[in-house]
Write a protein that holds these residues in place. Structure first.
Motif, PDB file in Angstrom:
ATOM      1  N   SER A 147     -41.857 -52.633  42.437  1.00  0.00           N
ATOM      2  CA  SER A 147     -41.959 -54.070  42.208  1.00  0.00           C
ATOM      3  C   SER A 147     -41.207 -54.877  43.268  1.00  0.00           C
ATOM      4  O   SER A 147     -41.690 -55.906  43.727  1.00  0.00           O
ATOM      5  N   ALA A 148     -40.023 -54.440  43.676  1.00  0.00           N
ATOM      6  CA  ALA A 148     -39.266 -55.180  44.691  1.00  0.00           C
ATOM      7  C   ALA A 148     -39.951 -55.128  46.057  1.00  0.00           C
ATOM      8  O   ALA A 148     -40.137 -56.170  46.697  1.00  0.00           O
ATOM      9  N   PRO A 149     -40.362 -53.958  46.564  1.00  0.00           N
ATOM     10  CA  PRO A 149     -41.045 -53.963  47.856  1.00  0.00           C
ATOM     11  C   PRO A 149     -42.373 -54.707  47.811  1.00  0.00           C
ATOM     12  O   PRO A 149     -42.737 -55.381  48.778  1.00  0.00           O
ATOM     13  N   ALA A 209     -37.421 -52.865  61.038  1.00  0.00           N
ATOM     14  CA  ALA A 209     -37.341 -51.434  60.735  1.00  0.00           C
ATOM     15  C   ALA A 209     -36.457 -51.176  59.514  1.00  0.00           C
ATOM     16  O   ALA A 209     -36.806 -50.362  58.655  1.00  0.00           O
ATOM     17  N   VAL A 210     -35.321 -51.866  59.427  1.00  0.00           N
ATOM     18  CA  VAL A 210     -34.435 -51.689  58.278  1.00  0.00           C
ATOM     19  C   VAL A 210     -35.111 -52.172  57.000  1.00  0.00           C
ATOM     20  O   VAL A 210     -35.041 -51.512  55.953  1.00  0.00           O
ATOM     21  N   CYS A 211     -35.774 -53.317  57.046  1.00  0.00           N
ATOM     22  CA  CYS A 211     -36.499 -53.817  55.868  1.00  0.00           C
ATOM     23  C   CYS A 211     -37.615 -52.862  55.462  1.00  0.00           C
ATOM     24  O   CYS A 211     -37.807 -52.585  54.275  1.00  0.00           O
ATOM     25  N   MET A 231     -37.798 -50.832  51.941  1.00  0.00           N
ATOM     26  CA  MET A 231     -38.968 -50.948  51.069  1.00  0.00           C
ATOM     27  C   MET A 231     -39.595 -49.580  50.805  1.00  0.00           C
ATOM     28  O   MET A 231     -40.039 -49.300  49.694  1.00  0.00           O
ATOM     29  N   LEU A 232     -39.599 -48.716  51.795  1.00  0.00           N
ATOM     30  CA  LEU A 232     -40.151 -47.373  51.620  1.00  0.00           C
ATOM     31  C   LEU A 232     -39.310 -46.550  50.657  1.00  0.00           C
ATOM     32  O   LEU A 232     -39.843 -45.878  49.763  1.00  0.00           O
ATOM     33  N   ILE A 233     -37.998 -46.608  50.796  1.00  0.00           N
ATOM     34  CA  ILE A 233     -37.113 -45.884  49.883  1.00  0.00           C
ATOM     35  C   ILE A 233     -37.262 -46.416  48.462  1.00  0.00           C
ATOM     36  O   ILE A 233     -37.340 -45.649  47.497  1.00  0.00           O
TER      37      ILE A 233
END
Length: 182
Positions: A15-17, A74-76, A80-82
């Motif tokens: 939900s957050a990503p 890249a950090v975002c 989001m992937l994690i």
């Protein structure tokens, strides 16, 4: 023949990503629609958009700003992937478990309210804050008394009694703190 009772559903971890990506796409789409509308009405592209696109196209890959923006992106993306891969915690907690078919479940906030209502029946407690974590209930009680150790024991017993009464699944212990109000 009984139908099997499904396990409690995990809260979706995506939900957050998904919300962040949706906001980003909404912002970019709105900008694109505004630029297209401006071009259709006036016949020319906005000067600020033209200069911004020229500045972006002239930036080299060894530019400091390009590297900073790429690093932030890249950090975002990694965050989001994690968040998308990790499962969410249970949104609800099963309580009052017995041999009868079916489950009774409440949200973690409702369980905290039930425990808080039990604690506020203690005479010297003005208010209490209860938080339900994965396997523990954290209680902070506020009082005007000077002797906090005796009240700590009473609050601990009342919290354990509430946990025995409601029998929340997976929550086995509590942590009690007593704070003195002035």
């Amino acid at each position: 023949m009984r139908t099997p009772v499904p396990k409690l559903i995990h809260r979706p971890s995506r939900s957050a990503p998904a919300a962040l990506l949706a906001l980003l796409l909404l912002a970019l789409g709105s900008l694109g629609i505004w630029l297209l509308g401006y071009h259709l009405i006036t016949g020319v592209w906005p000067q600020r958009a033209v200069t911004t696109l020229q500045a972006i196209s002239s930036a080299s890959f060894d530019s400091r700003w390009v590297l900073i923006i790429a690093g932030v992106a890249a950090v975002c993306g990694l965050a989001m992937l994690i968040a998308a891969l990790l499962p969410g915690k249970f949104d609800r907690v099963a309580i009052l478990q017995d041999d009868l078919p079916g489950q009774t479940a409440v949200s973690r906030r409702d369980l905290a309210t039930l425990v808080k209502n039990q604690l506020e029946q203690i005479g010297n407690i003005h208010s209490a804050t209860v938080r339900v974590h994965h396997s523990r209930v954290d209680v902070t009680a506020f009082t005007d008394l000077d002797d906090l150790s005796a009240l700590n024991e009473v609050v601990s017993q009342k919290t354990d009694e509430a946990l025995r009464t409601f029998q929340p699944s997976g929550i086995t212990r509590s942590r009690v703190r007593i704070r003195q109000t002035n």
